[in-house]
Design a protein around this motif. Sequence first.
Motif, mmCIF file in Angstrom:
data_model
loop_
_atom_site.group_PDB
_atom_site.id
_atom_site.type_symbol
_atom_site.label_atom_id
_atom_site.label_comp_id
_atom_site.label_asym_id
_atom_site.label_seq_id
_atom_site.Cartn_x
_atom_site.Cartn_y
_atom_site.Cartn_z
ATOM 1 N N MET A 1 35.859 15.575 111.860
ATOM 2 C CA MET A 1 34.558 14.873 111.820
ATOM 3 C C MET A 1 34.224 14.332 113.213
ATOM 4 S SD MET A 1 31.911 13.634 110.151
ATOM 5 C CE MET A 1 32.057 13.795 108.370
ATOM 6 N N LEU A 2 32.981 14.479 113.595
ATOM 7 C CA LEU A 2 32.517 13.978 114.883
ATOM 8 C C LEU A 2 32.677 12.456 114.924
ATOM 9 C CD1 LEU A 2 30.797 14.650 117.497
ATOM 10 C CD2 LEU A 2 28.801 14.140 116.080
ATOM 11 N N ALA A 3 33.226 11.935 116.024
ATOM 12 C CA ALA A 3 33.396 10.485 116.139
ATOM 13 C C ALA A 3 32.028 9.812 116.048
ATOM 14 C CB ALA A 3 34.051 10.154 117.472
ATOM 15 N N GLY A 4 31.990 8.683 115.356
ATOM 16 C CA GLY A 4 30.718 7.954 115.245
ATOM 17 C C GLY A 4 29.933 8.318 113.994
ATOM 18 N N CYS A 5 30.515 9.173 113.139
ATOM 19 C CA CYS A 5 29.826 9.549 111.889
ATOM 20 C C CYS A 5 30.617 9.023 110.697
ATOM 21 C CB CYS A 5 29.713 11.063 111.748
ATOM 22 S SG CYS A 5 28.768 11.811 113.067
ATOM 23 N N SER A 6 29.901 8.598 109.656
ATOM 24 C CA SER A 6 30.593 8.154 108.432
ATOM 25 C C SER A 6 30.467 9.261 107.404
ATOM 26 C CB SER A 6 29.943 6.902 107.848
ATOM 27 O OG SER A 6 29.067 6.307 108.766
ATOM 28 N N SER A 7 31.569 9.553 106.705
ATOM 29 C CA SER A 7 31.436 10.589 105.680
ATOM 30 C C SER A 7 31.447 9.948 104.298
ATOM 31 C CB SER A 7 32.531 11.637 105.823
ATOM 32 O OG SER A 7 33.772 11.009 105.759
ATOM 33 N N TRP A 8 31.275 10.748 103.277
ATOM 34 C CA TRP A 8 31.262 10.258 101.899
ATOM 35 C C TRP A 8 32.687 9.872 101.500
ATOM 36 C CZ3 TRP A 8 28.004 13.877 103.796
ATOM 37 C CH2 TRP A 8 26.659 13.790 103.449
ATOM 38 N N PRO A 9 32.836 8.816 100.707
ATOM 39 C CA PRO A 9 34.175 8.496 100.205
ATOM 40 C C PRO A 9 34.705 9.683 99.393
ATOM 41 C CG PRO A 9 32.575 6.804 99.591
ATOM 42 C CD PRO A 9 31.806 7.911 100.196
ATOM 43 N N LYS A 10 36.038 9.797 99.334
ATOM 44 C CA LYS A 10 36.635 10.997 98.739
ATOM 45 C C LYS A 10 36.206 11.222 97.275
ATOM 46 C CE LYS A 10 40.923 13.583 98.317
ATOM 47 N NZ LYS A 10 40.583 14.010 96.973
ATOM 48 N N ASP A 11 36.105 10.142 96.495
ATOM 49 C CA ASP A 11 35.725 10.381 95.089
ATOM 50 C C ASP A 11 34.326 10.995 94.993
ATOM 51 O OD1 ASP A 11 35.128 7.928 96.157
ATOM 52 O OD2 ASP A 11 35.076 6.857 94.245
ATOM 53 N N TYR A 12 33.444 10.661 95.956
ATOM 54 C CA TYR A 12 32.109 11.258 95.930
ATOM 55 C C TYR A 12 32.134 12.701 96.428
ATOM 56 C CZ TYR A 12 29.974 7.019 94.406
ATOM 57 O OH TYR A 12 29.618 5.943 93.642
ATOM 58 N N SER A 13 32.859 12.938 97.529
ATOM 59 C CA SER A 13 32.872 14.327 98.007
ATOM 60 C C SER A 13 33.542 15.230 96.970
ATOM 61 C CB SER A 13 33.512 14.461 99.391
ATOM 62 O OG SER A 13 34.752 13.841 99.411
ATOM 63 N N ASP A 14 34.555 14.705 96.295
ATOM 64 C CA ASP A 14 35.190 15.496 95.223
ATOM 65 C C ASP A 14 34.181 15.796 94.116
ATOM 66 O OD1 ASP A 14 37.547 15.528 96.549
ATOM 67 O OD2 ASP A 14 38.543 13.978 95.316
ATOM 68 N N LEU A 15 33.423 14.759 93.753
ATOM 69 C CA LEU A 15 32.418 14.925 92.688
ATOM 70 C C LEU A 15 31.388 15.994 93.072
ATOM 71 C CD1 LEU A 15 30.975 13.715 90.047
ATOM 72 C CD2 LEU A 15 29.611 12.406 91.688
ATOM 73 N N TYR A 16 30.854 15.881 94.292
ATOM 74 C CA TYR A 16 29.797 16.812 94.709
ATOM 75 C C TYR A 16 30.324 18.249 94.800
ATOM 76 C CZ TYR A 16 27.334 12.456 95.839
ATOM 77 O OH TYR A 16 26.742 11.214 95.780
ATOM 78 N N LYS A 17 31.610 18.375 95.119
ATOM 79 C CA LYS A 17 32.187 19.731 95.156
ATOM 80 C C LYS A 17 32.399 20.225 93.730
ATOM 81 C CE LYS A 17 34.679 19.000 99.377
ATOM 82 N NZ LYS A 17 35.956 18.527 99.836
ATOM 83 N N ARG A 18 32.995 19.350 92.916
ATOM 84 C CA ARG A 18 33.300 19.733 91.534
ATOM 85 C C ARG A 18 32.031 20.135 90.773
ATOM 86 N NH1 ARG A 18 36.005 15.170 90.409
ATOM 87 N NH2 ARG A 18 34.349 14.253 89.149
#
Length: 541
Positions: A1-18
Amino acid sequence: MLAGCSSWPKDYSDLYKREGCWKGETFGEMLRDRAQKQGNRIAVTCRDRNVSYAELDNRADHLAVGLQELGIKKMDRVVVQLPNLIEFFEVCFALFRLGALPVFALPSHRSSEINYFCEFAEAVAYIIPDNHAGFDHRTLARSAKDKNEKLKVIVTGDAEEFVNLADLYIDSPKKVEAKVASSDIAFLQLSGGSTGLSKLIPRTHDDYIYSLRVSAEICQLDKDSVYLAVLPIAHNYPLSSPGIFGTLYAGGRVVLSSGPSPDEAFPLIEKQGVTITALVPPLALRWLDAISTRDHDLSSLQVLQVGGAKFSAEAARRIYPAFGCKLQQVFGMAEGLVNYTRLNDPEEIIINTQGRPMSKYDEIRIVDEEDRDVEQGKVGHLLTRGPYTIRGYYKAEEHNAKAFTLDGFYRTGDLVSMTSTGYIVVEGRDKDQINRGGEKIAAEEVENHLLAHDAVHDVAIVSMSDDYLGERSCAFVIPRQKAPTAKELKQFLKERGLATFKIPDRIEFTNSFPKTPLGKVSKKALRQIISDKLNNRITLK
Ligand code: J2J
């Protein structure tokens, strides 16, 4: 991940993938796939030039080699300021393949904005046309290079002392094979801004491509769709809602118009069999005025989108009778959330609302000043969270703490209400921004420029309502001893390299500002003063 960026918490990224929102696809792969499946179909038309999917794919590969040889590599930021040209597509996909990140500047930006983007994003390169709309973009490049002599400037057209884009298409047997993950940031989009300078918005391949897929479905795009781009394509709306990228996602054809006037657009609609296009409200009004006096056959047009600013119900009602096509209202933001009226919605919904969220995973809250949910139907602040709405701006920790709730909802700054069937009506704004016919102006940014003038003691910029643009900007200025003229101040802003649309439409001189009970400048009272003055109710000293 590019420094200075916030990503989705893991439970959300898991949800969006699932749930199948994020399918693990990158932009580079998306184009490759379309080129393999339908290489001979036209992807982009610009004037007499038609570029097929296979050609676009090849040209992007060749350009990626040239850009790499120039030293551009994965994660590098590149400020791209290109108007509606085929090169825009080639540059974007070449950068996507390299894993380098376009920072999307608008053609109307000038040195003040460009220097800031280059510096803040620590850009390694800046890509421009030689001239556009009577303006020589190489002058901006010289100014940016003065600040950073290492900046690589790439020009389409006459490059003068810079690198010519045309020389960077290198047909090499070895393709660029940067490892780009779908969770990587694909590019930085610009926010309209409300506090000072525009914030940069990091969008991933996963989240953006998801928004393209859903947008294309809602707008019923397919291989036979022809999208006419009249707005500057670097803007998020014509880029993605469904815009040029959504059209490529669906395998359709993009037709580029150099400008939005009926004189340019109507003949293109007729000649190219355009099926969908996107306008901001002032342009929709202009097209409505023009249509009765032109005899172009616009019968191919199925959908006319209007968004970027509030479209009045009166004007909305006139679209179908005038154009014989469906109106679609679009209420979106570069940070993510996009709302659409659906093509088969009842007329009253299409005319009176700004649509509903495109995804069932979009979470919407409408809250009061204390972040408590308001009753259904009541006006409140719109908060949102979802699979394509960012969790933070680029390198803006302090601002992010205010712009997002602790649980990750983005505070849009829009005041809205919701109908009983879940449609959103935009009722106003609670951000210090002027929406000048879809072009966003952060009041504070322009105020800071004016405060740099010797003769300005204090300044406050507010919107004033306007029949055509919806809003224009008015600067209230408290001068020092020797008052400057309005003309001088406008010239001063121009010389500071501010985009023209940000220069106040009107400047009012005053001795003091009305204050709120807490002692802050009351912009509400200032808006009232200018409104009364425009309606001849008071005279301002
Ligand atoms: C009222 N206000 C609107 C509308 C945007 C699609 C469409 C537009 C944008 C865009 C976009 C409005 N009625 N129909 O990115 O993908 C105002 C709101 C919003 C702000 C976002 C897209 N449509 N607005 O306009 O990032 O205030 O995106 O928060 O430029 O424009 O501006 P921007």
